[in-house]
Design an enzyme around this catalytic site. Sequence first.
Site, short mmCIF file in Angstrom:
data_model
loop_
_atom_site.label_atom_id
_atom_site.label_comp_id
_atom_site.label_asym_id
_atom_site.label_seq_id
_atom_site.Cartn_x
_atom_site.Cartn_y
_atom_site.Cartn_z
N MET A 30 0.83 -1.20 0.00
CA MET A 30 0.00 0.00 0.00
C MET A 30 0.88 1.26 0.00
O MET A 30 0.39 2.36 0.27
CB MET A 30 -0.94 0.00 1.21
CG MET A 30 -1.88 -1.20 1.17
SD MET A 30 -3.37 -0.97 2.15
CE MET A 30 -2.66 -0.77 3.77
N GLY A 31 2.16 1.07 -0.27
CA GLY A 31 3.05 2.22 -0.41
C GLY A 31 3.50 2.82 0.90
O GLY A 31 3.43 2.19 1.94
N HIS A 37 9.22 -3.09 3.45
CA HIS A 37 8.86 -3.32 2.04
C HIS A 37 10.11 -3.61 1.21
O HIS A 37 10.11 -4.48 0.34
CB HIS A 37 8.18 -2.07 1.44
CG HIS A 37 6.91 -1.66 2.13
ND1 HIS A 37 6.80 -0.47 2.81
CD2 HIS A 37 5.70 -2.26 2.22
CE1 HIS A 37 5.57 -0.36 3.29
NE2 HIS A 37 4.89 -1.43 2.95
N LYS A 149 5.46 -9.81 9.43
CA LYS A 149 4.84 -8.86 10.37
C LYS A 149 3.32 -9.01 10.33
O LYS A 149 2.65 -8.89 11.35
CB LYS A 149 5.24 -7.44 9.98
CG LYS A 149 4.40 -6.45 10.70
CD LYS A 149 4.97 -5.10 10.73
CE LYS A 149 3.98 -4.18 11.39
NZ LYS A 149 2.78 -3.96 10.54
N GLN A 153 -2.12 -12.36 7.65
CA GLN A 153 -2.29 -12.12 6.21
C GLN A 153 -1.59 -13.23 5.41
O GLN A 153 -2.15 -13.78 4.45
CB GLN A 153 -1.74 -10.75 5.84
CG GLN A 153 -1.75 -10.46 4.36
CD GLN A 153 -1.49 -8.99 4.08
OE1 GLN A 153 -2.40 -8.19 4.01
NE2 GLN A 153 -0.22 -8.64 3.92
N SER A 185 6.67 0.04 10.19
CA SER A 185 5.30 0.08 9.66
C SER A 185 5.00 1.47 9.14
O SER A 185 5.46 2.47 9.71
CB SER A 185 4.32 -0.25 10.79
OG SER A 185 3.00 0.10 10.41
P1 AMP Z 1 1.56 -2.80 3.47
O1 AMP Z 1 2.06 -1.74 2.56
O2 AMP Z 1 1.48 -2.39 4.91
O3 AMP Z 1 0.29 -3.47 2.98
O4 AMP Z 1 2.65 -3.95 3.44
C1 AMP Z 1 3.03 -4.54 2.24
C2 AMP Z 1 3.85 -5.76 2.55
O5 AMP Z 1 5.01 -5.38 3.30
C3 AMP Z 1 3.09 -6.79 3.40
O6 AMP Z 1 3.39 -8.09 2.92
C4 AMP Z 1 3.65 -6.56 4.77
O7 AMP Z 1 3.58 -7.69 5.61
C5 AMP Z 1 5.09 -6.20 4.45
N1 AMP Z 1 5.70 -5.49 5.57
C6 AMP Z 1 5.21 -4.41 6.21
N2 AMP Z 1 6.00 -4.06 7.24
C7 AMP Z 1 7.02 -4.98 7.26
C8 AMP Z 1 8.16 -5.17 8.09
N3 AMP Z 1 8.43 -4.37 9.11
N4 AMP Z 1 8.99 -6.19 7.80
C9 AMP Z 1 8.73 -7.03 6.75
N5 AMP Z 1 7.67 -6.89 5.93
C10 AMP Z 1 6.82 -5.89 6.19
#
Ligand code: AMP
Length: 281
Positions: A30-31, A37, A149, A153, A185
């Site tokens: 989601m950027g 990421h 994390k 999901q 995050s």
């Molecule tokens: P999001 O943009 O929050 O939807 O995350 C996109 C992807 O990045 C998802 O698969 C998350 O689990 C992963 N992600 C987010 N934060 C972390 C983190 N701290 N370490 C590893 N992967 C992450």
Amino acid sequence: MKKLETIEQLKKSIIELKHENKSIGFVPTMGFLHEGHLSLIKKARENHDIVVLSIFVNPLQFGPNEDFERYPRDIHRDEQLALESGVDVLFAPTLKEMYPHSPSIKMKAISRVDVLCGKKREGHFDGVVTVLTKLFHLVQPDAAYFGQKDAQQVAVVEALVKDLNFPLQIISVPTVREENGLAKSSRNVYLTNSEKQEAPQLYRSLQYGVQAIENGERDPFAIVQMISTYLNEHTSGEVDYIEVYSYPSLEAVNVLQGNIIIAIAVQFQSARLIDNIIIEI
Ligand code: AMP
């Protein structure tokens, strides 16, 4: 790096890549990219000829009182980071492009969703599996990369791919943390200064639980109690859940054995943070 905003452009690119027999690693996000990421991109980079990154804040996975509108966005910065980390195709569609009309079909996740984040975030995982179904069809990746994390999901997406026979592999990548242990995050930007000091306690509480297990504790309720006491003493946030399950099936256990997840969520003033540890006992 190609930046594509329409489904037509993406389809064209994917057809060309498939003709060239390129292996495709896909990282859906989601950027508002951070090192979490980037670790997924790095892993995909190692394993594939082509890395496709998607950036789309998916309204279907936000509840009515959640932070869809104010979710942090910075596409220019993301574009730069994507370029620097070796992404080949950045797919950043608009809302209208992804959902041009109200849907005729909706996906529904049935198992692994009535616990942890799924319990309070009704419909959240339905939104996740719906957008991923679209994206998997469009990108046709050999593998898609997800962060541990968001362990629930990962468990739900593994079930999606298995149950509906998507021809791709799901690869889970370890959580990237700040030096103080706080899981990176996009939502960490919501934290006030004092909450930033407290937030690393989430991970510490999990480590405290793991330590008890390593010292022989096998009662999940005892672990939940310990973590609860720890969090109440060390943070001002409101504990949303502390739960212990088998992983990835996310079923309750009476005795800690096998693959176990300890997962927590804490609601701060304007940020709800989650974290987890998976251990093999
Ligand atoms: P999001 O943009 O929050 O939807 O995350 C996109 C992807 O990045 C998802 O698969 C998350 O689990 C992963 N992600 C987010 N934060 C972390 C983190 N701290 N370490 C590893 N992967 C992450």
